[in-house]
Design an enzyme around this catalytic site. Structure first.
Site, PDB file in Angstrom:
ATOM      1  N   ASN A   1      -2.187  13.063  -4.443  1.00 20.99           N
ATOM      2  CA  ASN A   1      -3.352  13.521  -5.248  1.00 20.99           C
ATOM      3  C   ASN A   1      -4.143  14.794  -4.804  1.00 20.99           C
ATOM      4  OD1 ASN A   1      -3.623  11.166  -7.064  1.00 20.99           O
ATOM      5  ND2 ASN A   1      -5.045  10.211  -5.939  1.00 20.99           N
TER       6      ASN A   1
ATOM      7  N   ASP B   1      -1.218   9.499 -10.641  1.00 22.25           N
ATOM      8  CA  ASP B   1      -0.899   8.333 -11.623  1.00 22.25           C
ATOM      9  C   ASP B   1       0.578   8.041 -11.768  1.00 22.25           C
ATOM     10  OD1 ASP B   1      -3.710   8.342 -11.879  1.00 22.25           O
ATOM     11  OD2 ASP B   1      -3.574   9.131 -14.001  1.00 22.25           O
TER      12      ASP B   1
ATOM     13  N   GLU C   1      -4.535   2.121  -4.708  1.00 21.43           N
ATOM     14  CA  GLU C   1      -2.985   2.294  -4.418  1.00 21.43           C
ATOM     15  C   GLU C   1      -2.593   1.095  -3.921  1.00 21.43           C
ATOM     16  OE1 GLU C   1      -5.052   4.488  -0.765  1.00 21.43           O
ATOM     17  OE2 GLU C   1      -5.438   4.086  -2.804  1.00 21.43           O
TER      18      GLU C   1
ATOM     19  N   ASP D   1       0.796  -1.074  -0.083  1.00 18.39           N
ATOM     20  CA  ASP D   1       0.214   0.132  -0.099  1.00 18.39           C
ATOM     21  C   ASP D   1       0.713   1.174  -0.045  1.00 18.39           C
ATOM     22  OD1 ASP D   1      -2.958   0.908   0.523  1.00 18.39           O
ATOM     23  OD2 ASP D   1      -1.748   2.297   1.603  1.00 18.39           O
ATOM     24  N   ILE D   2       0.599   2.177  -0.819  1.00  9.89           N
ATOM     25  CA  ILE D   2       1.529   3.284  -0.964  1.00  9.89           C
ATOM     26  C   ILE D   2       0.976   4.343   0.195  1.00  9.89           C
ATOM     27  CG2 ILE D   2       1.888   5.515  -2.346  1.00  9.89           C
ATOM     28  CD1 ILE D   2       1.157   3.865  -4.792  1.00  9.89           C
TER      29      ILE D   2
END
Length: 352
Positions: A224, A233, A260, A216-217
Site C-alpha cells: 500500500n 486491492d 489483509e 495473513d498477507i
C-alpha cells in the site's frame, strides 16, 4: 508528488479512459451516474455490481439510462443493505397478512355454509313437498356461493404465491450481498462467524473433524505504501482468486476476515488435509507475479503466512480461533511465507 501518488493518478486516468469507452460502446448517456458506474466497473471495486452488469449486457448488449439508475441506487449510493432487507421483509409480512385475511374470509363463508346445512337438516325432518323445493333451491344457491368464494380464494392464493416467491428471491439476493465482501467476492466476517457457529452446533452432533486455516498477507502495508491502495486491492483480489481456485471442498467457507486477513473453514477435514490445502494456497500465490495493469511492470511476489488448527473436543469457538491465530503468528515469527499447525505450536501466545 511522490511515486505512489503519481502511480495512483496515472492509474485513475487509465480507468477513466476505459470507462468512457464503455459508456460509448454500451449506449448509455455520458451522465455522472453512468461515469460512476463504468469507473467502478473497470476498477473492480464492487464485484456484485460487475456481475449484475454482465447479466444485463448479455441480454441486450446495452445499458439504458434506467439500468444505470437502478445500478447506481443499488450499489453506489450507499443504501444500507439491512434497510433493504427490512423493506423486503415488510413486503413479505404484508403479503402473508393478505393471505391470512383471505383464509379468514374463506373460513367465514364455510362456517356460514355449515350453519345453513345444519338448519336445512333440521327442516328436512318435518317438511312438505313445496318446502322441500325451497330447501333444495337454498342449498344450490349456498353451494354456488361457496364455490365462487373458493374459486376467488384459489386465484388470490396463486397470485400471492408468485408474489412471495419473488420476495423470497429478492431477500435471498439481498442477504447474500450483506454477507459478501465487495472487494474480493468472498464471504465477509459476519458470514464467516455464522458458518463457524453453525459448524460447532452441527459438529457436536456428527463428531466430524473440522479444521480452520487463517491467512495473513506478509508485508501488506508495504504494498500500500509503496504502490498505492489500488495495488493493495489487487493483492487482496489475487489471494481471494487463488483461494477460490485451490479450495475445492464443497462445504468450505472462504472469507476475507479482516483487512489483509483471510480464513478458510473446512468442515469434515482433518488437520493433515487442511495443511495440504494451506500449502497449496501458499505455493500457488508465491508462484504468481504481481503486475501493474496500466504498464505491465512487475511488482514482485506476494507471500502469505498461514495457521492451521483442528477442532478439539473441548474447544469453544473462541479457543478454536485463538489456536489457529497463534499458529498464524508463529509462522510470521518464524520468518513468514510459512504454514504452521497446532501440532507444531505448543505455547499459544499472541505477538503482533
Amino acid at each position: 508528488m511522490n511515486g505512489a501518488s503519481h502511480e495512483d493518478r496515472e492509474r485513475s486516468f487509465v480507468i477513466a479512459q476505459r470507462a468512457n469507452e464503455l459508456m460509448r460502446d454500451y449506449g448509455s448517456s455520458a451522465s455522472p451516474r453512468a461515469y460512476a458506474i463504468w469507473y467502478t466497473y473497470v476498477s473492480w471495486r464492487l464485484p456484485p455490481m460487475n456481475e449484475a452488469i454482465k447479466r444485463l449486457t448479455s441480454k441486450s448488449a446495452t445499458l439504458s439510462d434506467g439500468d444505470i439508475d437502478k445500478l447506481y441506487e443499488a450499489y453506489i449510493d450507499g443504501r444500507n443493505v439491512e434497510g433493504e432487507l427490512d423493506r423486503h421483509n415488510a413486503g413479505l409480512i404484508s403479503e402473508v397478512q393478505n393471505i391470512m385475511e383471505m383464509i379468514d374470509l374463506s373460513l367465514g363463508s364455510t362456517a356460514q355454509y355449515g350453519a345453513s346445512l345444519q338448519a336445512i337438516s333440521k327442516d328436512l325432518h318435518n317438511t312438505t313437498p313445496n318446502r322441500l323445493k325451497d330447501i333444495v333451491a337454498t342449498l344450490i344457491a349456498n353451494t354456488r356461493d361457496v364455490a365462487a368464494s373458493n374459486k376467488t380464494l384459489e386465484a388470490h392464493m396463486r397470485e400471492s404465491r408468485r408474489e412471495i416467491e419473488g420476495l423470497r428471491e429478492t431477500l435471498a439476493a439481498a442477504r447474500l450481498e450483506s454477507l459478501t465482501d465487495r472487494l474480493t467476492g468472498l464471504s465477509n466476517r459476519k458470514h464467516f462467524e455464522e458458518a463457524l457457529n453453525k459448524e460447532f452446533e452441527e459438529g457436536d452432533k456428527s463428531l466430524r473433524p473440522t479444521s480452520l486455516i487463517l491467512i495473513d498477507i506478509d508485508f501488506f502495508k508495504r504494498f500500500n505504501d509503496q504502490f498505492g491502495h489500488l495495488t493493495g486491492d489487487q493483492v487482496l483480489r489475487l489471494v481471494a482468486m487463488v483461494m477460490r481456485e485451490t479450495v475445492l471442498s464443497r462445504g468450505a467457507t472462504l472469507s476475507r476476515f479482516g483487512g489483509e486477513e483471510f480464513a478458510i473453514l473446512l468442515p469434515g477435514s482433518s488437520r493433515e488435509a487442511a495443511r495440504t490445502v494451506a500449502e497449496a494456497v501458499r505455493t500457488t500465490i508465491i508462484g504468481r507475479e504481481l503486475v501493474k495493469r496500466s504498464t505491465g511492470e512487475s511488482l514482485g511476489k506476494v507471500t502469505i503466512s498461514l495457521g492451521v488448527a483442528q477442532r478439539r473436543s473441548n474447544d469453544s469457538v473462541v479457543s478454536f480461533m485463538e489456536r489457529a491465530d497463534a499458529c498464524l503468528y508463529a509462522a510470521k515469527r518464524s520468518g513468514r511465507n510459512k504454514t504452521m499447525d497446532d501440532t507444531e505450536v505448543e505455547e499459544f501466545s499472541h505477538v503482533a
